[in-house]
Enzyme design. Sequence first.
Site, mmCIF file in Angstrom:
data_model
loop_
_atom_site.group_PDB
_atom_site.id
_atom_site.type_symbol
_atom_site.label_atom_id
_atom_site.label_comp_id
_atom_site.label_asym_id
_atom_site.label_seq_id
_atom_site.Cartn_x
_atom_site.Cartn_y
_atom_site.Cartn_z
ATOM 1 N N ILE A 136 47.281 41.233 41.800
ATOM 2 C CA ILE A 136 45.974 40.938 42.393
ATOM 3 C C ILE A 136 44.943 41.097 41.281
ATOM 4 O O ILE A 136 45.045 42.034 40.475
ATOM 5 C CB ILE A 136 45.661 41.868 43.589
ATOM 6 C CG1 ILE A 136 44.323 41.505 44.245
ATOM 7 C CG2 ILE A 136 45.706 43.329 43.198
ATOM 8 C CD1 ILE A 136 44.089 42.203 45.594
ATOM 9 N N ALA A 137 44.001 40.192 41.207
ATOM 10 C CA ALA A 137 42.952 40.310 40.189
ATOM 11 C C ALA A 137 41.732 39.515 40.620
ATOM 12 O O ALA A 137 41.846 38.472 41.281
ATOM 13 C CB ALA A 137 43.451 39.804 38.829
ATOM 14 N N VAL A 138 40.591 40.033 40.206
ATOM 15 C CA VAL A 138 39.313 39.348 40.416
ATOM 16 C C VAL A 138 38.672 39.185 39.043
ATOM 17 O O VAL A 138 38.766 40.078 38.181
ATOM 18 C CB VAL A 138 38.413 40.176 41.358
ATOM 19 C CG1 VAL A 138 37.007 39.591 41.423
ATOM 20 C CG2 VAL A 138 39.032 40.238 42.760
ATOM 21 N N ASN A 185 44.622 53.158 36.495
ATOM 22 C CA ASN A 185 43.828 52.057 37.050
ATOM 23 C C ASN A 185 43.030 52.557 38.262
ATOM 24 O O ASN A 185 43.340 52.268 39.421
ATOM 25 C CB ASN A 185 44.753 50.897 37.439
ATOM 26 C CG ASN A 185 43.983 49.629 37.769
ATOM 27 O OD1 ASN A 185 42.769 49.674 37.987
ATOM 28 N ND2 ASN A 185 44.686 48.508 37.808
ATOM 29 N N TYR A 199 43.100 50.551 47.003
ATOM 30 C CA TYR A 199 44.289 50.698 47.849
ATOM 31 C C TYR A 199 44.131 51.895 48.804
ATOM 32 O O TYR A 199 44.456 51.797 49.983
ATOM 33 C CB TYR A 199 45.545 50.860 46.987
ATOM 34 C CG TYR A 199 45.793 49.697 46.047
ATOM 35 C CD1 TYR A 199 45.551 48.383 46.440
ATOM 36 C CD2 TYR A 199 46.258 49.908 44.752
ATOM 37 C CE1 TYR A 199 45.764 47.327 45.571
ATOM 38 C CE2 TYR A 199 46.481 48.846 43.886
ATOM 39 C CZ TYR A 199 46.227 47.558 44.296
ATOM 40 O OH TYR A 199 46.442 46.501 43.444
ATOM 41 N N GLU A 225 52.983 48.700 43.104
ATOM 42 C CA GLU A 225 52.925 49.707 42.047
ATOM 43 C C GLU A 225 51.741 49.389 41.158
ATOM 44 O O GLU A 225 51.378 48.212 40.979
ATOM 45 C CB GLU A 225 54.234 49.766 41.262
ATOM 46 C CG GLU A 225 54.614 48.488 40.612
ATOM 47 C CD GLU A 225 56.059 48.495 40.118
ATOM 48 O OE1 GLU A 225 56.925 49.115 40.765
ATOM 49 O OE2 GLU A 225 56.300 47.858 39.089
HETATM 50 C C1 LIG Z 1 41.243 46.038 41.401
HETATM 51 C C2 LIG Z 1 40.362 44.803 41.572
HETATM 52 C C3 LIG Z 1 41.198 43.645 42.071
HETATM 53 C C4 LIG Z 1 39.262 45.111 42.615
HETATM 54 O O1 LIG Z 1 38.519 43.917 42.822
HETATM 55 P P1 LIG Z 1 36.986 43.967 43.304
HETATM 56 O O2 LIG Z 1 36.626 42.620 43.788
HETATM 57 O O3 LIG Z 1 36.123 44.554 42.241
HETATM 58 O O4 LIG Z 1 37.098 44.987 44.522
HETATM 59 P P2 LIG Z 1 36.065 45.173 45.739
HETATM 60 O O5 LIG Z 1 34.694 44.770 45.329
HETATM 61 O O6 LIG Z 1 36.654 44.523 46.935
HETATM 62 O O7 LIG Z 1 36.093 46.756 45.900
HETATM 63 C C5 LIG Z 1 36.773 47.353 46.977
HETATM 64 C C6 LIG Z 1 36.833 48.861 46.740
HETATM 65 O O8 LIG Z 1 37.655 49.150 45.608
HETATM 66 C C7 LIG Z 1 37.136 50.319 44.946
HETATM 67 N N1 LIG Z 1 36.707 49.936 43.611
HETATM 68 C C8 LIG Z 1 36.692 48.677 43.089
HETATM 69 N N2 LIG Z 1 36.278 48.737 41.802
HETATM 70 C C9 LIG Z 1 36.026 50.019 41.519
HETATM 71 C C10 LIG Z 1 35.588 50.706 40.358
HETATM 72 N N3 LIG Z 1 35.304 50.043 39.208
HETATM 73 N N4 LIG Z 1 35.459 52.043 40.400
HETATM 74 C C11 LIG Z 1 35.756 52.712 41.522
HETATM 75 N N5 LIG Z 1 36.166 52.128 42.691
HETATM 76 C C12 LIG Z 1 36.308 50.794 42.672
HETATM 77 C C13 LIG Z 1 35.970 50.783 45.768
HETATM 78 O O9 LIG Z 1 36.480 51.679 46.755
HETATM 79 C C14 LIG Z 1 35.512 49.484 46.399
HETATM 80 O O10 LIG Z 1 34.779 49.671 47.582
HETATM 81 P P3 LIG Z 1 33.167 49.817 47.501
HETATM 82 O O11 LIG Z 1 32.680 48.692 46.647
HETATM 83 O O12 LIG Z 1 32.756 49.716 48.927
HETATM 84 O O13 LIG Z 1 32.918 51.139 46.862
HETATM 85 C C15 LIG Z 1 39.632 44.446 40.245
HETATM 86 O O14 LIG Z 1 39.050 45.616 39.713
HETATM 87 C C16 LIG Z 1 40.556 43.832 39.194
HETATM 88 O O15 LIG Z 1 40.756 42.627 39.166
HETATM 89 N N6 LIG Z 1 41.076 44.672 38.310
HETATM 90 C C17 LIG Z 1 41.944 44.165 37.208
HETATM 91 C C18 LIG Z 1 43.306 43.750 37.741
HETATM 92 C C19 LIG Z 1 44.012 44.918 38.380
HETATM 93 O O16 LIG Z 1 43.920 46.054 37.927
HETATM 94 N N7 LIG Z 1 44.761 44.614 39.447
HETATM 95 C C20 LIG Z 1 45.538 45.611 40.136
HETATM 96 C C21 LIG Z 1 46.952 45.588 39.654
HETATM 97 S S1 LIG Z 1 47.966 46.771 40.535
#
Ligand SMILES: CC(C)(COP(=O)(O)OP(=O)(O)OC[C@H]1O[C@@H](n2cnc3c(N)ncnc32)[C@H](O)[C@@H]1OP(=O)(O)O)[C@@H](O)C(=O)NCCC(=O)NCCS
Length: 151
Positions: free
Chosen positions: A74-76, A112, A119, A107
């Site tokens: 999953i990634a954004v 991270n 999660y 996993e």
């Molecule tokens: C993990 C990931 C997919 C989250 O995407 P995102 O669009 O930023 O997530 P959301 O905006 O939906 O955030 C949902 C919740 O996640 C948590 N969260 C997301 N980013 C965070 C950060 N930088 N620090 C702390 N909590 C965080 C928070 O609880 C957040 O809720 P809130 O905004 O109400 O506080 C993104 O950070 C990503 O692409 N990371 C790189 C790829 C990766 O690590 N994938 C997971 C592989 S297992």
Amino acid sequence: MADDVPEPRVRQAVAADLDTLCRIEALAALSPWDRSRFEDSLARHRMLVLQANREVAGFAVFREVLDEAELLNIAVHPACRRHGGGRRLLRACRDGLAGGTRCLHLEVRAGNAPAIALYLSEGFQRVGLRRSYYPAPGGREDAVLMRLDLP
Ligand SMILES: CC(C)(COP(=O)(O)OP(=O)(O)OC[C@H]1O[C@@H](n2cnc3c(N)ncnc32)[C@H](O)[C@@H]1OP(=O)(O)O)[C@@H](O)C(=O)NCCC(=O)NCCS
């Protein structure tokens, strides 16, 4: 968000998305999937994309095996984070699982914190640890195993 900007939506991925998904993956992962992995996932697994206006801003890949499922990736896009896209994708995976699926596994690198926070906030629990599982800059990194039990 302005009234005339539609909410991001989640849809099924198609082959035309793969270049964009590879670009997002390269910006998001320490050990990025290559294109063949995306092609394979499109053919064999379930792949969703986050569509924000005209742009693809993220993706999620998961698979179902018997009565269990696994989130594979999953990634954004970095420019689109913290706007709820990751949560939207994760919920779409969960909601798209076949009836009778008992749980969703994943996993994640122990370091991270953003992903682990996402999660945990969606009800996943830590259920295990694989020591030194991932390659990491300067060494290895543990994998945290997480599971969401489904009703
Ligand atoms: C993990 C990931 C997919 C989250 O995407 P995102 O669009 O930023 O997530 P959301 O905006 O939906 O955030 C949902 C919740 O996640 C948590 N969260 C997301 N980013 C965070 C950060 N930088 N620090 C702390 N909590 C965080 C928070 O609880 C957040 O809720 P809130 O905004 O109400 O506080 C993104 O950070 C990503 O692409 N990371 C790189 C790829 C990766 O690590 N994938 C997971 C592989 S297992």
